[in-house]
Enzyme design. Structure first.
Site, PDB file in Angstrom:
ATOM      1  N   CYS A  90      -6.551  48.960 -31.959  1.00 48.39           N
ATOM      2  CA  CYS A  90      -7.958  48.881 -32.413  1.00 48.39           C
ATOM      3  C   CYS A  90      -8.023  48.613 -33.913  1.00 48.39           C
ATOM      4  CB  CYS A  90      -8.748  50.136 -32.069  1.00 48.39           C
ATOM      5  SG  CYS A  90      -8.781  50.521 -30.321  1.00 48.39           S
ATOM      6  N   LYS A 111      -7.931  64.687 -31.486  1.00 48.28           N
ATOM      7  CA  LYS A 111      -6.726  64.340 -32.259  1.00 48.28           C
ATOM      8  C   LYS A 111      -6.057  65.598 -32.801  1.00 48.28           C
ATOM      9  CE  LYS A 111      -7.977  59.775 -32.923  1.00 48.28           C
ATOM     10  NZ  LYS A 111      -7.479  58.725 -32.045  1.00 48.28           N
ATOM     11  N   ASP A 155     -13.345  58.306 -42.933  1.00 53.25           N
ATOM     12  CA  ASP A 155     -13.000  58.444 -41.520  1.00 53.25           C
ATOM     13  C   ASP A 155     -11.727  59.295 -41.445  1.00 53.25           C
ATOM     14  OD1 ASP A 155     -11.874  58.143 -39.031  1.00 53.25           O
ATOM     15  OD2 ASP A 155     -12.154  55.973 -38.927  1.00 53.25           O
TER      16      ASP A 155
HETATM   17  N1  C6P Z   1      -7.776  55.908 -32.757  1.00 55.56           N
HETATM   18  C1  C6P Z   1      -5.617  55.363 -31.791  1.00 55.56           C
HETATM   19  O1  C6P Z   1      -4.844  55.238 -30.842  1.00 55.56           O
HETATM   20  P1  C6P Z   1     -12.674  58.231 -31.270  1.00 55.56           P
HETATM   21  O2  C6P Z   1     -12.253  57.281 -30.198  1.00 55.56           O
HETATM   22  O3  C6P Z   1     -14.139  58.111 -31.558  1.00 55.56           O
HETATM   23  O4  C6P Z   1     -12.226  59.626 -31.036  1.00 55.56           O
HETATM   24  O5  C6P Z   1     -11.885  57.786 -32.592  1.00 55.56           O
HETATM   25  C2  C6P Z   1     -12.003  56.484 -33.070  1.00 55.56           C
HETATM   26  C3  C6P Z   1     -11.121  56.270 -34.265  1.00 55.56           C
HETATM   27  C4  C6P Z   1     -11.709  56.071 -35.494  1.00 55.56           C
HETATM   28  N2  C6P Z   1     -10.977  55.934 -36.616  1.00 55.56           N
HETATM   29  C5  C6P Z   1      -9.639  55.994 -36.576  1.00 55.56           C
HETATM   30  C6  C6P Z   1      -8.872  55.884 -37.866  1.00 55.56           C
HETATM   31  C7  C6P Z   1      -8.983  56.181 -35.362  1.00 55.56           C
HETATM   32  O6  C6P Z   1      -7.656  56.241 -35.335  1.00 55.56           O
HETATM   33  C8  C6P Z   1      -9.737  56.310 -34.161  1.00 55.56           C
HETATM   34  C9  C6P Z   1      -9.061  56.461 -32.832  1.00 55.56           C
HETATM   35  C10 C6P Z   1      -6.963  56.027 -31.565  1.00 55.56           C
HETATM   36  O7  C6P Z   1      -5.319  54.994 -32.918  1.00 55.56           O
HETATM   37  C11 C6P Z   1      -7.623  55.532 -30.327  1.00 55.56           C
HETATM   38  S1  C6P Z   1      -8.191  53.873 -30.458  1.00 55.56           S
END
Ligand code: C6P
Length: 404
Positions: free
Chosen positions: A362, A224, A198
Site C-alpha cells: 500500500c 498493530k 500517522d
Molecule cells: N499498513 C501494512 O501492511 P489501517 O488499515 O487503517 O489499520 O492502517 C492503515 C495504515 C496507515 N498508515 C500506515 C503507515 C500503515 O502502515 C497502515 C497499515 C499495513 O503495512 C496494512 S496495509
C-alpha cells in the site's frame, strides 16, 4: 526483565503450525498477534456485559460504558493527551485520517498547499488527494533518497505561507524508516500549518507523547499493537477538533435534534456517531496495558537486536538487496533477490510456515521510486526470535535456489 521465551507464552497463535511447520510470524507491520489477556477481555465482554454504551440506565449498559470510558482514559494516558476529550475513538488509522481530511474541506481555499511525503501509505495519500479535488488545494511531496529517508532540505523549500497542512508518517510501513517528526512538526508550525502524524507503524515500537511533540493530530490503529482490528484513535488538539465539522451524522453525536436544526455534541462525541466498536475499544485499553507492562524501551532495544541480526544474516545472501537502509529505522526488512518476483519468494516461504508480506505494501510511490513491482517484507515484533530469523534465512535461500 525482558524474556522473550516467557512473552511468547502469552500468544496462543505462536503454538500453531502452518503447512506442517511451526508458525514463524513476520508480518507484524500488517497486524500484530493478540495476547491471551486481550482475547480474554473480548470473551469477557461478550460473556458478561455486552450492551450499548452511553444510552441505557441498566446495569449492563453502565458496566460497558464504564469499561469503554476507562479504555479512553488509558489511551489518553498512553499518548499523554492533555484532555480526555481530545481522544476520539475510531475504526483505525484510515478512519482517523479521513475524519481530518474531510473536516478540512471547509477550512481550505483554492491554491492552499498541503504537504505529504514520498514515504506515505496510501491511507495518507488518497484522502488528501480527495481533499485537493474538493477544495482546489495543491498537493506537494517531500522527496525521498536512495536510503529511504526524507530529504529535509527539500521539505524546507516546500514550506511557505501557502502551506496549510503537513501529513507525514512517523515510521514508513514499507521500509521501516523513522522520520524526523520533531523537526517536521516544528517547521510546519513555523509557517502556521497544522500537522498530522500517522502513527500506525510507530505505535508498536515507540510511546509517543503528543504534548511533548506539540503535534496537532496523531493517529493509530489498535491492531498493530496487540489489540483487535477495527478500532483506533484520533488524537487532536482541542482547538483543531473544535474547528473541524463532524465527519458523520447520527446517534450520539448530537446535542438537540429538530427537523429545523440540529446542534452537535461536544468533544469527543461530535466525531463518534453511531454505536462504536465497544468491545474493540475495551480490548484496545487492555492491549495498551499489556504493551506498557513490557515497556517500550525494552521492546525497542530488543527489536533493534532483531533488526541488526536479520539485516546481517539476510545481507549475506548473494543477490539480496535491502530497500530502506537508514540508520534510523525500526524492525522492518524489505528486500528482493535479483529479478525474482517477491510473490514467488513469499509463496515458497509460506510453504515452510513463514508469514511475510509481499507486494507494494500500500505504498506504490515508494516502489515506483525504486522501479520495482514490490518487495518481500519481514517485520519483527518483540515476540520474535533470532532462531526464527535463521529459519527465514534458510527458507529464502531455498526459494532462491528453486527460482533462479
Ligand atoms: N499498513 C501494512 O501492511 P489501517 O488499515 O487503517 O489499520 O492502517 C492503515 C495504515 C496507515 N498508515 C500506515 C503507515 C500503515 O502502515 C497502515 C497499515 C499495513 O503495512 C496494512 S496495509
Amino acid at each position: 526483565m525482558f524474556d522473550v521465551a516467557t512473552l511468547r507464552k502469552d500468544f496462543p497463535i505462536l503454538n500453531r503450525t502452518v503447512n506442517g511447520k511451526p508458525l514463524v510470524y513476520f508480518d507484524n507491520a500488517a497486524t500484530s498477534q493478540t495476547p491471551q489477556i486481550v482475547i480474554d477481555a473480548i470473551v469477557d465482554y461478550y460473556s458478561m456485559y455486552n450492551a450499548n454504551i452511553h444510552r441505557g440506565v441498566h446495569t449492563l449498559s453502565q458496566e460497558a460504558t464504564d469499561a469503554y470510558e476507562l479504555a479512553r482514559k488509558k489511551v489518553q494516558q498512553h499518548f499523554n493527551a492533555k484532555h480526555l476529550y481530545e481522544v476520539i475513538m475510531t475504526a483505525g488509522t484510515t478512519h482517523s485520517i479521513n475524519i481530518v481530511a474531510t473536516g478540512f474541506s471547509s477550512l481550505l481555499n483554492q491554491g492552499d498547499e498541503i504537504i505529504v511525503s514520498a514515504l506515505e501509505h496510501h491511507s495518507n495519500i488518497v484522502p488528501w488527494q480527495m481533499l485537493c479535488e474538493r477544495t482546489g488545494a495543491i498537493l506537494k511531496v517531500i522527496p525521498m533518497n536512495e536510503e529511504g529517508e526524507l530529504v529535509m532540505n527539500a521539505y524546507d523549500e516546500l514550506l511557505s505561507e501557502r502551506t496549510k497542512l503537513v501529513f507525514v508518517n512517523h515510521i514508513s510501513n514499507a521500509l521501516g524508516t523513522i522520520n524526523p517528526i520533531e523537526y517536521i512538526i516544528e517547521k510546519a508550525h513555523a509557517v502556521g500549518a497544522a500537522i498530522l502524524i500517522d502513527g500506525a507503524q510507530s505505535c508498536p515500537h515507540i510511546k509517543p507523547d503528543v504534548q511533548d511533540l506539540d503535534v496537532d493530530f496523531y493517529v493509530a490503529s489498535a491492531h498493530k499493537l496487540c489489540g483487535p482490528t477495527g478500532v483506533g484513535v484520533l488524537y487532536g488538539k482541542e482547538e483543531w477538533l473544535n474547528k473541524l465539522p463532524p465527519y458523520q451524522g447520527g446517534g450520539e453525536m448530537i446535542d438537540q435534534v429538530t427537523f429545523e436544526k440540529t446542534t452537535y455534541a461536544g468533544l469527543p462525541h461530535k466525531f463518534e456517531a453511531g454505536t462504536p466498536n465497544i468491545c474493540g475499544g475495551i480490548a484496545f485499553g487492555v492491549a495498551l496495558d499489556y504493551m506498557n507492562s513490557i515497556g517500550f524501551d525494552a521492546i525497542a532495544a530488543y527489536e533493534r537486536e532483531l533488526l541488526d541480526y536479520g539485516t546481517q544474516q539476510l545481507s549475506a545472501i548473494e543477490g539480496l538487496k535491502i530497500y530502506g537502509t537508514s540508520e534510523q529505522k525500526t524492525s522492518v526488512i524489505s528486500f528482493n533477490i535479483d529479478a525474482i518476483h517477491p510473490y514467488d519468494i513469499g509463496t515458497i516461504v509460506d510453504k515452510l510456515g513463514i508469514a511475510v508480506r509481499t507486494g507494494h505494501h500500500c505504498a506504490q510511490p515508494i516502489m515506483d521510486f525504486y522501479k520495482i513491482p514490490g518487495t518481500v517484507r519481514a517485520s519483527f515484533a518483540f515476540y520474535n526470535t533470532k532462531e526464527e530469523i535463521d529459519l527465514l534465512v534458510a527458507a529464502v535461500q531455498k526459494a532462491k535456489m528453486m527460482l533462479s
